[in-house]
Design an enzyme around this catalytic site. Structure first.
Site, PDB file in Angstrom:
ATOM      1  N   GLY A  13       0.974  -1.015  -0.101  1.00  0.00           N
ATOM      2  CA  GLY A  13      -0.108   0.029   0.378  1.00  0.00           C
ATOM      3  C   GLY A  13       0.430   1.619  -0.039  1.00  0.00           C
ATOM      4  O   GLY A  13       2.534   0.822   0.115  1.00  0.00           O
ATOM      5  N   SER A  41      -1.315  -9.735  -3.158  1.00  0.00           N
ATOM      6  CA  SER A  41      -0.451  -9.548  -3.571  1.00  0.00           C
ATOM      7  C   SER A  41       0.840 -10.958  -3.101  1.00  0.00           C
ATOM      8  O   SER A  41       2.482 -10.107  -3.243  1.00  0.00           O
ATOM      9  CB  SER A  41       0.125  -8.249  -3.003  1.00  0.00           C
ATOM     10  OG  SER A  41      -0.558  -7.323  -3.181  1.00  0.00           O
ATOM     11  N   CYS A 129      -3.401  10.511  11.125  1.00  0.00           N
ATOM     12  CA  CYS A 129      -2.195  11.754  10.141  1.00  0.00           C
ATOM     13  C   CYS A 129      -2.134  13.079  10.780  1.00  0.00           C
ATOM     14  O   CYS A 129      -1.658  13.846  10.761  1.00  0.00           O
ATOM     15  CB  CYS A 129      -2.255  11.352   8.884  1.00  0.00           C
ATOM     16  SG  CYS A 129      -3.628  11.443   8.099  1.00  0.00           S
ATOM     17  N   GLN A 156      -7.877  17.494   4.476  1.00  0.00           N
ATOM     18  CA  GLN A 156      -7.185  16.306   4.231  1.00  0.00           C
ATOM     19  C   GLN A 156      -6.816  15.953   2.909  1.00  0.00           C
ATOM     20  O   GLN A 156      -7.972  16.303   1.138  1.00  0.00           O
ATOM     21  CB  GLN A 156      -7.822  15.624   4.847  1.00  0.00           C
ATOM     22  CG  GLN A 156      -7.713  16.004   6.356  1.00  0.00           C
ATOM     23  CD  GLN A 156      -8.870  14.859   7.340  1.00  0.00           C
ATOM     24  OE1 GLN A 156      -9.428  15.009   8.082  1.00  0.00           O
ATOM     25  NE2 GLN A 156      -8.588  14.339   6.824  1.00  0.00           N
ATOM     26  N   SER A 159      -4.398  11.216  -0.476  1.00  0.00           N
ATOM     27  CA  SER A 159      -3.828  10.442  -0.047  1.00  0.00           C
ATOM     28  C   SER A 159      -4.263   9.556   1.282  1.00  0.00           C
ATOM     29  O   SER A 159      -4.036   8.459   1.663  1.00  0.00           O
ATOM     30  CB  SER A 159      -2.439  10.623  -0.066  1.00  0.00           C
ATOM     31  OG  SER A 159      -2.184  11.733   0.869  1.00  0.00           O
ATOM     32  N   LYS A 222     -11.266  11.888  16.054  1.00  0.00           N
ATOM     33  CA  LYS A 222      -9.806  11.291  16.477  1.00  0.00           C
ATOM     34  C   LYS A 222      -9.070  13.114  16.970  1.00  0.00           C
ATOM     35  O   LYS A 222      -8.517  12.645  17.607  1.00  0.00           O
ATOM     36  CB  LYS A 222      -9.526  10.858  15.206  1.00  0.00           C
ATOM     37  CG  LYS A 222      -9.877   9.436  14.949  1.00  0.00           C
ATOM     38  CD  LYS A 222      -9.340   8.997  13.622  1.00  0.00           C
ATOM     39  CE  LYS A 222      -9.355   7.950  12.406  1.00  0.00           C
ATOM     40  NZ  LYS A 222      -9.431   7.553  11.298  1.00  0.00           N
ATOM     41  N   ARG A 244     -12.106  17.480   3.366  1.00  0.00           N
ATOM     42  CA  ARG A 244     -11.724  16.745   2.028  1.00  0.00           C
ATOM     43  C   ARG A 244     -11.383  17.914   0.761  1.00  0.00           C
ATOM     44  O   ARG A 244     -12.229  18.190   0.185  1.00  0.00           O
ATOM     45  CB  ARG A 244     -12.125  15.885   1.341  1.00  0.00           C
ATOM     46  CG  ARG A 244     -11.358  15.026   0.774  1.00  0.00           C
ATOM     47  CD  ARG A 244     -10.414  14.018   1.063  1.00  0.00           C
ATOM     48  NE  ARG A 244     -10.848  12.807   1.981  1.00  0.00           N
ATOM     49  CZ  ARG A 244     -10.168  12.449   2.804  1.00  0.00           C
ATOM     50  NH1 ARG A 244      -9.068  12.559   4.030  1.00  0.00           N
ATOM     51  NH2 ARG A 244     -10.629  11.245   4.076  1.00  0.00           N
ATOM     52  N   HIS A 251      -1.641  17.336   4.664  1.00  0.00           N
ATOM     53  CA  HIS A 251      -2.569  17.848   5.237  1.00  0.00           C
ATOM     54  C   HIS A 251      -2.654  18.750   6.075  1.00  0.00           C
ATOM     55  O   HIS A 251      -1.504  18.969   6.861  1.00  0.00           O
ATOM     56  CB  HIS A 251      -2.972  16.818   6.404  1.00  0.00           C
ATOM     57  CG  HIS A 251      -3.933  15.216   5.891  1.00  0.00           C
ATOM     58  ND1 HIS A 251      -3.687  15.081   5.025  1.00  0.00           N
ATOM     59  CD2 HIS A 251      -4.167  13.961   6.686  1.00  0.00           C
ATOM     60  CE1 HIS A 251      -4.176  13.991   4.758  1.00  0.00           C
ATOM     61  NE2 HIS A 251      -4.716  13.089   5.782  1.00  0.00           N
TER      62      HIS A 251
END
Length: 337
Positions: A13, A41, A129, A156, A159, A222, A244, A251
């Site tokens: 990933g 994978s 993040c 944000q 990704s 969060k 977003r 971010h």
């Protein structure tokens, strides 16, 4: 440093690939590298500085012998496999939200609350993040003046939703961009999407994450709960909004902060300028494009509050795949060795 048998779980990933790259960049003392991912994978080979490594199927792999396991495989796989890796003797550093709010699991931002890592019982959690980037800018001010409350609005990048989010933005940019007059005058056609509830290209969506209690998203909760745990301020007042934006990586967070004592812009700038992992930009405004591919969290637009004087307004931006995820996980591993 003592060498460690190290595993990257979710190795194929976006964050997993960044973890491998950062292990190489920082010369982490790997004695053996194992890469694990889904059966889709498994069997592929990845060239690393420790040689060509074949990706193993996480579902059938034996974790015996692994000393450090960097997990970025999603919350469900972390809950399913993380405890088994820890029971087999690995310290699991998990990038998902699976364990963050469990009282016995340290939630660590290196440079903010390093000592918490030593209290682990086999699992250490990487924060969200967005929260992580903001904590790098907030912690130096909190240590000096005692943070009391904050209003935080995130911007944000896609990704944060993984490769699917990046692919969706690229596709929609091409499709909507083929009829620019419709973007100006109306009449645009919905390009369709699987990741976001509204078009993300040429647009912003004031709704990041999934809807939770009281009309807030999980991304917003969060901000609230992780900030309180990381800074060890259970009573911290947080007003969050997560947006977003059509950005690939990076971010940004606009934050208004109030403390136990008044803090001037000059003092805040000096404190942040002296902080490791933070770069204060005064001559130009830092943007997500500037943050992509670098380790520092960039901070700019530091100024005093005007509505309720004595606080600080600032803008912080960081590469969400690096300090916001992979870099911090590797830095936690460095604390352990």
């Amino acid at each position: 440093m003592n060498t460690k048998r190290t595993a990257v779980v979710g190795a194929t990933g976006a964050v997993g690939r960044a973890m491998i790259s950062i292990l190489e960049e920082r010369a982490f003392p790997v004695s053996e590298l194992r890469l694990l991912a889904s059966s889709r994978s498994a069997g592929t080979n990845v060239d690393t500085q420790w040689g060509k490594v074949e990706v193993e199927d996480l579902a059938t792999a034996d974790p015996a012998g692994i000393e450090i396991a960097l997990f970025s495989a999603g919350g469900d796989r972390s809950r399913q496999f993380g405890p088994a890796f820890a029971a087999a003797g690995a310290v699991v550093i998990d990038n998902s939200s699976a364990f963050r709010m469990q009282p016995e699991v340290p939630l660590v931002v290196v440079g903010v609350n390093d000592a918490a890592a030593a209290r682990h019982e086999g699992i250490i959690a990487n924060p969200n993040c967005t929260t992580m980037d903001l904590m790098m800018a907030v912690a130096p001010l909190h240590r000096a003046a005692g943070l009391r409350s904050m209003i935080a609005t995130s911007y944000q990048s896609v990704s944060g939703s993984g490769q699917k989010g990046m692919d969706e933005l690229a596709r929609q940019v091409r499709k909507l961009g083929a009829d620019l007059p419709a973007l100006v005058n109306g009449g645009w056609q919905d390009p369709g999407g699987e990741v976001y509830p509204r078009p993300i290209a040429w647009n912003v969506i004031p709704f990041a994450g999934s809807l939770q209690s009281e009309g807030y998203t999980d991304e917003e909760w969060k901000f609230v709960n992780e900030s309180r745990k990381i800074l060890d301020i259970p009573s911290l007042e947080v007003e969050p909004t997560c947006v977003r934006v059509p950005v690939m990586v990076g971010h940004g967070i606009a934050a208004s902060l109030w403390f136990d004592r008044p803090l001037s812009a000059e003092e805040a700038e000096a404190l942040l300028g002296a902080a490791d992992g933070v770069a204060v930009w005064k001559e130009k405004v830092p943007t997500p494009l500037d943050s992509a591919g670098i380790d520092d969290v960039l901070v700019g637009r530091i100024r005093g509050t005007v509505g309720t004087p004595g606080g600080i307004n600032l803008w912080a931006v960081g590469d969400n795949l690096r300090k916001g995820a992979a870099l911090n996980a590797v830095q936690i591993a460095e604390l352990l060795v």
